[in-house]
Enzyme design. Structure first.
Site, PDB file in Angstrom:
ATOM      1  CB  CYS A  69     -11.236  25.054  21.850  1.00 41.24           C
ATOM      2  SG  CYS A  69     -12.260  24.403  20.507  1.00 41.24           S
ATOM      3  CB  CYS A 104      -0.904   0.006   1.228  1.00 41.65           C
ATOM      4  SG  CYS A 104      -1.824  -1.534   1.442  1.00 41.65           S
ATOM      5  CB  CYS A 163     -10.699  16.861  19.862  1.00 46.24           C
ATOM      6  SG  CYS A 163      -9.933  18.480  19.899  1.00 46.24           S
ATOM      7  CE1 TYR A 212      -3.183   2.807   3.404  1.00 42.01           C
ATOM      8  CE2 TYR A 212      -4.210   3.733   1.452  1.00 42.01           C
ATOM      9  CZ  TYR A 212      -4.209   2.817   2.471  1.00 42.01           C
ATOM     10  OH  TYR A 212      -5.218   1.896   2.568  1.00 42.01           O
ATOM     11  CB  CYS A 213       2.213   1.279   4.424  1.00 41.16           C
ATOM     12  SG  CYS A 213       2.542   0.363   5.957  1.00 41.16           S
ATOM     13  CG  ASP A 247       0.998   2.876  16.251  1.00 34.45           C
ATOM     14  OD1 ASP A 247       0.588   3.851  16.898  1.00 34.45           O
ATOM     15  OD2 ASP A 247       0.314   2.287  15.396  1.00 34.45           O
ATOM     16  N   GLY A 280       3.387  -4.209   9.670  1.00 37.45           N
ATOM     17  CA  GLY A 280       3.311  -5.280   8.717  1.00 37.45           C
ATOM     18  C   GLY A 280       2.010  -6.060   8.714  1.00 37.45           C
ATOM     19  CB  CYS A 309      -3.271  12.736  17.028  1.00 36.81           C
ATOM     20  SG  CYS A 309      -1.905  11.550  17.032  1.00 36.81           S
TER      21      CYS A 309
END
Length: 422
Positions: free
Chosen positions: A327, A28, A333, A30-31, A284, A74, A337
């Site tokens: 906010c 893929c 949220c 975009y991995c 990760d 993977g 992230c």
């Protein structure tokens, strides 16, 4: 900033293990992790038995009744069925009595067979399958080393899982090929009767690269439009039929519960991410030497959890930009992230999440309907639990609220029923 709330007791630690490191049978484009180009080689680099045994033994000793493992890659199924049989054997060998063991595996689905499906059912694995939509969308980017699409192989694997009634969910990457096809995708998922779906926005980066900001495949405006369109489909006149992780997490807040997904929480979850060789990392998205916090082959879990980099990482999410602190949507949220925020050199301050405007738009768009749905669900749970646990009597203000939020009644559903009375 004080990090006193981030102690190293860490009782509720979950584990994600990169089972075969970067080995994968798909290529893929975009991995963010695998770089083998869909050609893993003849020998798969799976976790050594000695490392597996040592870590699981230590983890079970501090499990406090629950142990959670996520197996990723993977492509983790390249490790082979015998490897996973060894995993559950070691887990059972070291688990204290009455320990709840949870295993999940994230797979591209192409290697699932009847034997795999039977195993997953026998040992109650939750299986996440990566699927980007109908065939023409999925096959455009989820290909093997020869450039051939994987849709038919994925759907065959899903059918094996269904034949054995394995719990499964769908993980979909949102990229430029599907971001403008929200309704088409939702109809496909509904036609296929997929009940649990999670979206992640596509970005071009490698987690092995040190603090290199990702290049995003879609714009915040595109992602916002996609989420708003999906929300209309999901809401279904106040009767959602499909679990969409993003909106489930929103709804948790509207029913006075804490979100479970890391992006929506006030702090990053206390997780250990492990490479195939035992190297440990806090996330990760940060699997590079600058964020290495030990190796489970040579360090104890406590040594890993007490590593200064682990504390530094846990401090990042609550270190909010000034714009986030005031906010109106902060509770939904909590700054997003950390991976999506551009940080200064010392990781002591950052810009807002790349998708900040996306979140604001969908939160505003959905707010009124989310309030109605949240109130309806709180009322239903309140009435059911009053009848079941309170013998039909309304609890006092200082008793736990019957809605199940875990809060005192005076801090929870009292306001809901007052609004209804007035």
């Amino acid at each position: 900033m004080s990090t006193g709330c981030m102690t190293t007791e860490h009782r509720d630690i979950s584990v994600m293990w990169k089972t075969v490191s970067e080995d994968c049978n798909l290529a893929c484009d975009y991995c963010y992790y695998s770089t083998c180009g869909g050609k893993p080689g003849k020998k798969i680099s799976k976790i050594e038995s000695a490392i597996l045994d040592k870590f699981i033994k230590e983890y079970m000793e501090r499990s406090y009744g629950s142990a959670t493992f996520a197996w990723q890659g993977g492509e983790p199924l390249l490790a082979g069925l015998d490897f996973f049989k060894e995993v559950v054997y070691i887990q059972a060998k070291y688990a204290p009595k009455h320990t709840l063991i949870g295993n999940s595996v994230q797979t591209n689905g192409t290697l699932v067979t009847e034997k795999w499906a039977a195993f997953f059912k026998e040992f109650n694995f939750l299986v996440g399958v990566s699927l980007d939509g109908p065939r023409e969308i999925h096959d455009a980017r989820r290909v093997d080393s020869r450039g051939q699409g994987s849709f038919d192989r994925v759907m065959r694997g899903i059918q094996y899982l269904r034949n054995h009634r394995v719990d499964l969910n769908i993980l979909t990457v949102i990229h430029r090929g599907n971001v403008n096809k929200a309704v088409e995708m939702m109809k496909f998922f509904e036609d296929e009767e997929f009940g649990y779906i999670q979206f992640i926005p596509c970005m071009d980066f490698r987690s092995q690269q040190v603090d290199k900001l990702g290049v995003y495949d879609i714009s915040p405006e595109e992602y916002a439009a996609f989420l708003c369109e999906v929300f209309d489909y999901w809401y279904n006149d106040g009767n959602p039929k499909t679990s969409i992780r993003f909106f489930d997490e929103m709804l948790n807040v509207y029913v006075n519960r804490s979100p479970g997904l890391c992006i929506h929480r006030d702090t990053c979850p206390q997780t250990i991410i492990l490479e195939q060789n035992g190297d440990a990392f806090p996330c990760d998205f940060y699997m590079n030497d600058d964020w290495k916090i030990g190796n489970v082959a040579t360090h104890s879990i406590e040594e890993i959890l007490q590593h200064p980099l682990y504390q530094k990482f846990l401090a990042m999410k609550p270190t909010l930009p000034d714009e986030c602190k005031t906010c109106e949507w902060k509770s939904l949220c909590h700054g997003g992230c950390p991976r999506n925020r551009k940080w200064n050199e010392n990781h002591t301050s950052s810009e807002v999440d790349y998708f900040c405007s996306s979140y604001k738009q969908v939160y505003s768009y959905a707010d009124e309907r989310m309030r109605k749905l949240g109130d309806k669900l709180r009322k239903q749970m309140f009435e059911q639990n009053v009848a079941r646990y309170f013998k039909g009597k309304t609890p006092t203000r200082n008793e736990q609220c019957p809605c199940g939020s875990g809060k005192k009644h005076k801090n929870c559903c009292v306001d809901l029923f007052q609004r209804q009375v007035h």
